[in-house]
Design a protein around this motif. Sequence first.
Motif, PDB file in Angstrom:
ATOM      1  N   PRO A   1      32.982 101.181 -44.684  1.00  0.00           N
ATOM      2  CA  PRO A   1      32.038 100.839 -45.753  1.00  0.00           C
ATOM      3  C   PRO A   1      30.879 101.814 -45.777  1.00  0.00           C
ATOM      4  CG  PRO A   1      31.699  99.399 -43.875  1.00  0.00           C
ATOM      5  CD  PRO A   1      32.918 100.224 -43.559  1.00  0.00           C
ATOM      6  N   PRO A   2      30.159 101.911 -46.904  1.00  0.00           N
ATOM      7  CA  PRO A   2      28.960 102.753 -46.945  1.00  0.00           C
ATOM      8  C   PRO A   2      27.979 102.332 -45.858  1.00  0.00           C
ATOM      9  CG  PRO A   2      29.580 102.023 -49.136  1.00  0.00           C
ATOM     10  CD  PRO A   2      30.428 101.263 -48.186  1.00  0.00           C
ATOM     11  N   SER A   3      27.104 103.215 -45.521  1.00  0.00           N
ATOM     12  CA  SER A   3      26.211 102.971 -44.388  1.00  0.00           C
ATOM     13  C   SER A   3      25.074 102.017 -44.713  1.00  0.00           C
ATOM     14  CB  SER A   3      25.632 104.300 -43.896  1.00  0.00           C
ATOM     15  OG  SER A   3      24.938 104.954 -44.944  1.00  0.00           O
ATOM     16  N   THR A   4      24.769 101.829 -45.985  1.00  0.00           N
ATOM     17  CA  THR A   4      23.656 100.935 -46.343  1.00  0.00           C
ATOM     18  C   THR A   4      24.135  99.849 -47.287  1.00  0.00           C
ATOM     19  OG1 THR A   4      23.017 102.379 -48.181  1.00  0.00           O
ATOM     20  CG2 THR A   4      21.940 102.753 -46.051  1.00  0.00           C
ATOM     21  N   ALA A   5      23.558  98.680 -47.148  1.00  0.00           N
ATOM     22  CA  ALA A   5      23.888  97.556 -48.022  1.00  0.00           C
ATOM     23  C   ALA A   5      23.046  97.620 -49.297  1.00  0.00           C
ATOM     24  CB  ALA A   5      23.620  96.238 -47.297  1.00  0.00           C
ATOM     25  N   PRO A   6      23.504  97.015 -50.390  1.00  0.00           N
ATOM     26  CA  PRO A   6      22.704  96.974 -51.615  1.00  0.00           C
ATOM     27  C   PRO A   6      21.389  96.234 -51.366  1.00  0.00           C
ATOM     28  CG  PRO A   6      24.970  96.283 -52.038  1.00  0.00           C
ATOM     29  CD  PRO A   6      24.805  96.342 -50.555  1.00  0.00           C
ATOM     30  N   PRO A   7      20.341  96.562 -52.098  1.00  0.00           N
ATOM     31  CA  PRO A   7      19.046  95.901 -51.870  1.00  0.00           C
ATOM     32  C   PRO A   7      19.091  94.394 -52.137  1.00  0.00           C
ATOM     33  CG  PRO A   7      18.984  97.249 -53.867  1.00  0.00           C
ATOM     34  CD  PRO A   7      20.249  97.600 -53.148  1.00  0.00           C
ATOM     35  N   ASN A   8      20.014  93.940 -52.963  1.00  0.00           N
ATOM     36  CA  ASN A   8      20.128  92.507 -53.258  1.00  0.00           C
ATOM     37  C   ASN A   8      21.305  91.874 -52.520  1.00  0.00           C
ATOM     38  OD1 ASN A   8      21.892  94.004 -54.873  1.00  0.00           O
ATOM     39  ND2 ASN A   8      21.894  92.508 -56.526  1.00  0.00           N
ATOM     40  N   ASP A   9      21.604  92.390 -51.329  1.00  0.00           N
ATOM     41  CA  ASP A   9      22.685  91.851 -50.508  1.00  0.00           C
ATOM     42  C   ASP A   9      22.417  90.402 -50.127  1.00  0.00           C
ATOM     43  OD1 ASP A   9      24.860  91.551 -48.815  1.00  0.00           O
ATOM     44  OD2 ASP A   9      23.950  92.616 -47.151  1.00  0.00           O
ATOM     45  N   ASN A  10      21.174  90.090 -49.804  1.00  0.00           N
ATOM     46  CA  ASN A  10      20.818  88.748 -49.337  1.00  0.00           C
ATOM     47  C   ASN A  10      20.262  87.892 -50.470  1.00  0.00           C
ATOM     48  OD1 ASN A  10      21.594  89.221 -46.691  1.00  0.00           O
ATOM     49  ND2 ASN A  10      19.593  90.089 -46.160  1.00  0.00           N
ATOM     50  N   PHE A  11      20.464  86.586 -50.362  1.00  0.00           N
ATOM     51  CA  PHE A  11      19.992  85.619 -51.339  1.00  0.00           C
ATOM     52  C   PHE A  11      18.493  85.756 -51.591  1.00  0.00           C
ATOM     53  CE2 PHE A  11      18.142  81.417 -52.148  1.00  0.00           C
ATOM     54  CZ  PHE A  11      18.886  80.977 -53.229  1.00  0.00           C
ATOM     55  N   GLY A  12      17.734  85.974 -50.509  1.00  0.00           N
ATOM     56  CA  GLY A  12      16.278  86.067 -50.635  1.00  0.00           C
ATOM     57  C   GLY A  12      15.792  87.346 -51.278  1.00  0.00           C
ATOM     58  N   SER A  13      16.684  88.305 -51.487  1.00  0.00           N
ATOM     59  CA  SER A  13      16.308  89.590 -52.107  1.00  0.00           C
ATOM     60  C   SER A  13      16.962  89.756 -53.470  1.00  0.00           C
ATOM     61  CB  SER A  13      16.712  90.750 -51.187  1.00  0.00           C
ATOM     62  OG  SER A  13      16.127  90.615 -49.910  1.00  0.00           O
ATOM     63  N   ALA A  14      17.216  88.642 -54.144  1.00  0.00           N
ATOM     64  CA  ALA A  14      17.909  88.680 -55.430  1.00  0.00           C
ATOM     65  C   ALA A  14      17.142  89.488 -56.468  1.00  0.00           C
ATOM     66  CB  ALA A  14      18.119  87.258 -55.947  1.00  0.00           C
ATOM     67  N   VAL A  15      17.863  90.236 -57.295  1.00  0.00           N
ATOM     68  CA  VAL A  15      17.286  90.971 -58.412  1.00  0.00           C
ATOM     69  C   VAL A  15      16.953  89.980 -59.524  1.00  0.00           C
ATOM     70  CG1 VAL A  15      17.777  92.644 -60.238  1.00  0.00           C
ATOM     71  CG2 VAL A  15      18.467  93.126 -57.879  1.00  0.00           C
ATOM     72  N   THR A  16      15.749  90.076 -60.083  1.00  0.00           N
ATOM     73  CA  THR A  16      15.316  89.164 -61.143  1.00  0.00           C
ATOM     74  C   THR A  16      15.757  89.686 -62.509  1.00  0.00           C
ATOM     75  OG1 THR A  16      13.409  88.430 -59.854  1.00  0.00           O
ATOM     76  CG2 THR A  16      13.329  88.070 -62.230  1.00  0.00           C
ATOM     77  N   LEU A  17      16.417  88.836 -63.270  1.00  0.00           N
ATOM     78  CA  LEU A  17      16.849  89.141 -64.626  1.00  0.00           C
ATOM     79  C   LEU A  17      15.885  88.473 -65.602  1.00  0.00           C
ATOM     80  CD1 LEU A  17      20.664  88.345 -64.152  1.00  0.00           C
ATOM     81  CD2 LEU A  17      19.491  90.534 -63.756  1.00  0.00           C
ATOM     82  N   THR A  18      15.613  89.119 -66.721  1.00  0.00           N
ATOM     83  CA  THR A  18      14.678  88.575 -67.714  1.00  0.00           C
ATOM     84  C   THR A  18      15.341  88.523 -69.082  1.00  0.00           C
ATOM     85  OG1 THR A  18      13.771  90.778 -68.124  1.00  0.00           O
ATOM     86  CG2 THR A  18      12.670  89.429 -66.450  1.00  0.00           C
ATOM     87  N   ASN A  19      14.698  87.809 -70.010  1.00  0.00           N
ATOM     88  CA  ASN A  19      15.139  87.680 -71.397  1.00  0.00           C
ATOM     89  C   ASN A  19      16.356  86.766 -71.514  1.00  0.00           C
ATOM     90  OD1 ASN A  19      13.091  89.485 -72.181  1.00  0.00           O
ATOM     91  ND2 ASN A  19      14.436  91.239 -71.777  1.00  0.00           N
TER      92      ASN A  19
END
Length: 841
Positions: free
Chosen positions: A510-528
Amino acid sequence: MPQAGFPFKGHPTPVTPHRLTSFRALLAGLAFGLFLAAHPHPLAAQNIVPGFRAPGEFDPGQWQRDMEALHAGLEKDGLLVPKSQRLVIAPDAEDLAKIGTSDCSTCGDGAQGSGRMQVGVSKPVDALVQFGASDLAAMKSGGVLGLPGGLARLTADGRLVATISTEAIGAGGVRIEFQEFDLPDGFAVYVYNDGGEAYGPYTGRGIMNDGHFWSHTAGGPVVHVELRSAGPVTEAQLRKTRLRIAGIGYIDRQFFVPLAEEKQICSLESCFRDRTCFTTTDWAPINDVSDAIGHMLFQIGGSFFICSGGLVNDTDANTVRNWFLSANHCFSTQAAATSLQTFFRFKTATCNGTCPASSSFPSTVGSTLRATSTTTDFLFLELAQNPPAGSFYLGYRTDNVANTNNFALHRISHPKGAAQTYTRESVKTSGVLTCTGFSRPSFIYSQDTLGATAGGSSGSPVLDAAGIIVGQLFGVCASSQNPNPCDTTNSIIDGAFAVTFPSIQAFLEPPSTAPPNDNFGSAVTLTNASGSQSGGNANATKQTGEPNHAGNAGGRSVWYQWTPPAGQWARFSTTGASFTTLLAVYTGGAVNALTEVVSSQSGQTPVFLAEPGTTYRIAVDGLNATSGSFTLNWTAVAPANDAFASATELTGASGTLKDSNTTATKETGEPAHAGGTGGASIWYRWTAPASGTVVLTTAGSTFDTLLGVYTGTAVNALTQIAANDDENFSANILTSRVQFSAVGGTTYRIAVDGFRSSGVAAQGIVQFAWTLDVPTVPGDVSGDGVVTPVDAQHAFECFLNSACAGGLNAQAADFCANGTITPADAQGIFNHFLGITPACP
């Protein structure tokens, strides 16, 4: 993440294992380099990943002592279930005739010596364990409850103990299939036999976290299932307890004997070589490889089979994932993967010594199918539990040895379910038998130079001199339909790992780094209300307590959160994904305490009603932990009842519902509801069940509503019955309310629209309610507006039942107005129908 390593078979601990530190990994790499220097490969590998030994050390003595202690506790608390009450299965002659035979649906016509070996059968049973409201009180009074196949009671300190006994007549071992498994906190299930074996605990929703799994195998024909609570049981806990024993597995005594009945069951031909007879002098990595190989037991279509496989290392330095390699012809479905039990360290104690029972070795149960293919006949799994501490994970190489003549190969496997045997082979590129459909370089051809393989060896990794995987066993190509495994002219066929590797590279490297929103507490916020967001889940992980999204274990989830600006019907989807996505929408504030709203494996969720002020949590995962890139879309969907012709039908005299008019439109010819221009109307259709006064209201809606009621069958030809803009404008109650006299049997068309302001119709969540008040006519018990002999009959029914039920009107039934319903009321109603005066006696 898989469960942590356990001190003895089936008993996971909450410790999350970690790979060696980078320094220790460096030392391991240096040691591997020194080994290669002393044992050079005859060809330069494109890529070599070394093996890895997990931390800790397995102590078989302690493992056995822990099991004995658990067994003693279970046996002490357990109830003695009468033999006549057991859940019993018995294989028939046809079942027994298949035991010991090989089976393969994908092996083709030319591979005579291939196939998984059948060792048992499973039979369905149906024993649902659940508790009623009165059961706790009954047990508290000292009672013993009867259960399907068992009994339940409370201990002196208030703990629940329930025992269900099963029997597979003549079996060497028994497995239990659980479905609908759902236990509250503090409850656990164990299985044990009468000979000292015990396995568990199984908790929550079971090993696979979906309510369905198979237990460990316990030796002997009789196995008990024990349900226990850790402390005094409450009524709420009891009501939440549910499990179904759906099947019983019979494992034949040729392949599985009870722990206390060890005997010689490895009656193999003389050409087979006991692994214990060889040391590191014979093959340097033999001890490591031995601690990586697993003996597999699994169920397909009512039968149990065996194969071999091995643990595989990966390049992720942060976690241990229990990757496991075997053969596609062993199995290729998640159902079989769920049933998998894998035994480790299964070998003789001394060279050519008595072959021990597999039950005397640690095992894992359950697995998730990650990838499989017939192209190289590979099967790639992730075990649901960790193997014993100190297990070895095999390294691999991605160059292909299929065309390297005389390349030396090594193998440890479990032929015919026996303890580990050792085999040496040599790659042959010409002058050997070949089978149609299994060509180089997808498959490696070789011949035995020491030892042999047989049914049960299928799937075993084939390794180079350094113990590095180059393929896995498909089978034998021979001139006979029943080849002699000792015939060294047979061709041994292995799927080439180099050809397999691209299909599983995402798991192993696997790639060496996880996506920034890997964890529930770091979820990306969607708007509109609508939009799209590009993303990816490569190198993402699954958190402890995270649910299985859309019913699949996944394992590569990323998270988003969205709070709709106004209430709306909504849908999430993924486009441009390079893998099969799992989509799930939840509410809740913690990853282990979520409530599912909708989910899907199709790349598009069902439409759901999204309410303003509610934060929705969206997980995007990959089916069977696949990964890649995707675009996440969220859309405001037009209401299903936007058009007059698609009106939502309302039924009954009263009711409530939630809806939304967001993105709704206004049709050509549609009237101006309550005199307002509107522009975002939704429609309902209601047929009055009786005549009376009806009240319709949008109280609780999130916007300024318009309400219109009509009769008619076309949107441009309606007759207004009632309308309202604001229920009380001066009190700032901008929702709507109408009241009118409804005629029974008449169909009314109801429109809810939004007040138009600044050129835009108001939109949001609609809270709609209707209530019909039907005046009471003395004697009209049925409420249909007329008094008939049927009403007299209904009044007598009300008398017999001491109350009116099923919509009957008690006030109308008290025809003689004496304050209670008696047979005189029924007589009076009948007299009234006949015109007799006075009607009441």
